[in-house]
Write a protein that holds these residues in place. Structure first.
Motif, PDB file in Angstrom:
ATOM      1  N   ILE A   1       0.854  -1.193   0.000  1.00 43.19           N
ATOM      2  CA  ILE A   1       0.000   0.000   0.000  1.00 43.19           C
ATOM      3  C   ILE A   1       0.889   1.242   0.000  1.00 43.19           C
ATOM      4  N   PHE A   2       0.711   2.079  -1.021  1.00 44.66           N
ATOM      5  CA  PHE A   2       1.522   3.282  -1.188  1.00 44.66           C
ATOM      6  C   PHE A   2       0.972   4.438  -0.361  1.00 44.66           C
ATOM      7  N   HIS A   3       1.878   5.186   0.277  1.00 42.37           N
ATOM      8  CA  HIS A   3       1.514   6.395   1.014  1.00 42.37           C
ATOM      9  C   HIS A   3       2.240   7.580   0.385  1.00 42.37           C
ATOM     10  N   GLU A   4       1.524   8.641   0.149  1.00 42.96           N
ATOM     11  CA  GLU A   4       2.100   9.809  -0.515  1.00 42.96           C
ATOM     12  C   GLU A   4       2.982  10.640   0.404  1.00 42.96           C
ATOM     13  N   THR A   5       2.853  10.453   1.703  1.00 40.51           N
ATOM     14  CA  THR A   5       3.681  11.180   2.668  1.00 40.51           C
ATOM     15  C   THR A   5       4.278  10.217   3.694  1.00 40.51           C
ATOM     16  N   ILE A   6       5.422  10.598   4.225  1.00 41.81           N
ATOM     17  CA  ILE A   6       6.028   9.808   5.299  1.00 41.81           C
ATOM     18  C   ILE A   6       5.124   9.809   6.519  1.00 41.81           C
ATOM     19  N   GLU A   7       4.531  10.954   6.805  1.00 39.56           N
ATOM     20  CA  GLU A   7       3.675  11.074   7.981  1.00 39.56           C
ATOM     21  C   GLU A   7       2.481  10.123   7.904  1.00 39.56           C
ATOM     22  N   GLY A   8       1.903  10.000   6.717  1.00 37.61           N
ATOM     23  CA  GLY A   8       0.798   9.071   6.542  1.00 37.61           C
ATOM     24  C   GLY A   8       1.209   7.637   6.738  1.00 37.61           C
TER      25      GLY A   8
END
Length: 319
Positions: free
Chosen positions: A191-198
Motif C-alpha cells: 500500500i503506497f503512502h504519498e507522505t512519510i507522515e501518513g
C-alpha cells in the motif's frame, strides 16, 4: 602495455583481489585500516583509480587536493554519501557504485534485526549465556509478533523491495513511502503512502531503506517518532544519518518504541555508547552485505566498472 594502477583501500574478498591483481597493477591496504584524508590525497598521485569503501571520505576539501592523475573512484558500496559528488565531478573524476548485488543480503539482515528486536534477542541471549536463566512463566519475555502486523518501509528501492518480499512470507501487511509509486507488479500488493507522515501512523514495524542525503538526514526525529503507533519497532539498515539518535532514545524511554534494530549508526565504526544500556536495542556492526557471495559480487561489480572505464566505455554504474 602498461596496466592502470589501482589502489584498493580496504581488504576486499579474495576473489576480488585475485581478479584485480590479474588485470591491474594493484596497491592493497593489507592492514585493512581506515584511510585518512592525507592517505587518500597521497595515494591519488600514485594511482589511476581507487576502489574505496564507504569508510573512505571524499569531502569537498579532499576532492580539491586530489592529484590530476586520479581518473575514477569505483566505490565498493551502493551508498555514496561518503563522496561529495559535485566536487569530485568538477575535478573530472568518474564515480561509480555497486547497486543490485547486495539487496538480498541487506534485506536478510533487516529481517534478522526486526525479529531479534521484536522478540528480545539481546536480553534472552544474555540471560542464557550468563547462566542466569532460572525462571519461566507465561508472562516471561513476551514480545511483539510480526504475523499480520503492518510493516512500513521508507525507500522502496532494490533493498526495500527485497525486504518487502521476505516480509510477505511472514504474512505482514506492507505499506511504503517512496519518491514515486511503484508499478503494480513491483508493489506486490503493498500500500503506497504519498507522505512519510501518513505511512508512520500505520507502521507497527518501520524499516528504513533510503539513501542518506541532505533531505533525509535526521529523517526520523522526535516529531516523526511521535507519529508511530505506541510500541512500534524501528529497523535501520541504510545509513545512521537517517536517525536522530537522541530522539530515538527518548522514544524508547517513553515506550513509544518497544524495540529497535540497528546495523548502522551516526558514528562508524564505534556506534553510540549510550545504546549499550538498552537491551531492547539489537545492534550489529554494519554487516548488511557481509556474505561471501555478496562481497564477491560487490568487488566484481566495482572491477566491471573499472574495466569499462579503461576500455573507453561508460561504466554501467556511473553516477
Amino acid at each position: 602495455m602498461t596496466k592502470p594502477v589501482v589502489w584498493i583501500s580496504r581488504r576486499l574478498s579474495d576473489a576480488t583481489l585475485e581478479r584485480a591483481a590479474r588485470d591491474y597493477d594493484v596497491i592493497v591496504n593489507t592492514d585493512d585500516t581506515l584511510s585518512s584524508a592525507d592517505d587518500i590525497v597521497g595515494m591519488s598521485a600514485k594511482v589511476d583509480a581507487i576502489i574505496p569503501c564507504h569508510s573512505e571520505l571524499f569531502s569537498a576539501e579532499v576532492a580539491a587536493r586530489l592529484d590530476p592523475r586520479l581518473k575514477i573512484i569505483a566505490n565498493h558500496s551502493v551508498g555514496v554519501d561518503h563522496c561529495d559528488l559535485p566536487a569530485l565531478k568538477a575535478r573530472g573524476i568518474t564515480i561509480t557504485n555497486t547497486p543490485d548485488v547486495l539487496s538480498d543480503a541487506t534485506a536478510e539482515i533487516a529481517m534478522l534485526l526486526m525479529l531479534g528486536a521484536a522478540r528480545h534477542a539481546v536480553e534472552g541471549d544474555d540471560l542464557v549465556r550468563s547462566g542466569n536463566w532460572d525462571f519461566w512463566s507465561p508472562s516471561f519475555m513476551v514480545g511483539k509478533q510480526t504475523t499480520g502486523a503492518r510493516l512500513g518501509i521508507i525507500g522502496m528501492g532494490r533493498v526495500g523491495q527485497a525486504f518487502a518480499r521476505k516480509a510477505l512470507g511472514f504474512d505482514m501487511e506492507i505499506h511504503y513511502y517512496n519518491r514515486s509509486r511503484l508499478s503494480e507488479d513491483k508493489e506486490q500488493g503493498a500500500i503506497f503512502h504519498e507522505t512519510i507522515e501518513g505511512l508512520l501512523s500505520v507502521a507497527d514495524f518501520l524499516s528504513l531503506h533510503c539513501p542518506a542525503t541532505s533531505e533525509t538526514t535526521g529523517l526520523m526525529n522526535a516529531d516523526r517518532f511521535a507519529l508511530l503507533p505506541d510500541g512500534a519497532v524501528v529497523v535501520n539498515t541504510a545509513r545512521g544519518a537517517l536517525v536522530d539518535e537522541v530522539a530515538l532514545l527518548e522514544a524508547l524511554k517513553s515506550g513509544k518504541l518497544s524495540a529497535v534494530g540497528l546495523d548502522c549508526f551516526a558514528v562508524e565504526p564505534g556506534g553510540n555508547p549510550a545504546f549499550a544500556a538498552y537491551k531492547n536495542i539489537f545492534m550489529l556492526p554494519h554487516i548488511g552485505s557481509a556474505t561471501t557471495r555478496t562481497r564477491d559480487a560487490m568487488g566484481f561489480r566495482a572491477l566491471d566498472n573499472l574495466d569499462a572505464f579503461f576500455a573507453g566505455k561508460t561504466p554501467k554504474d556511473q553516477l
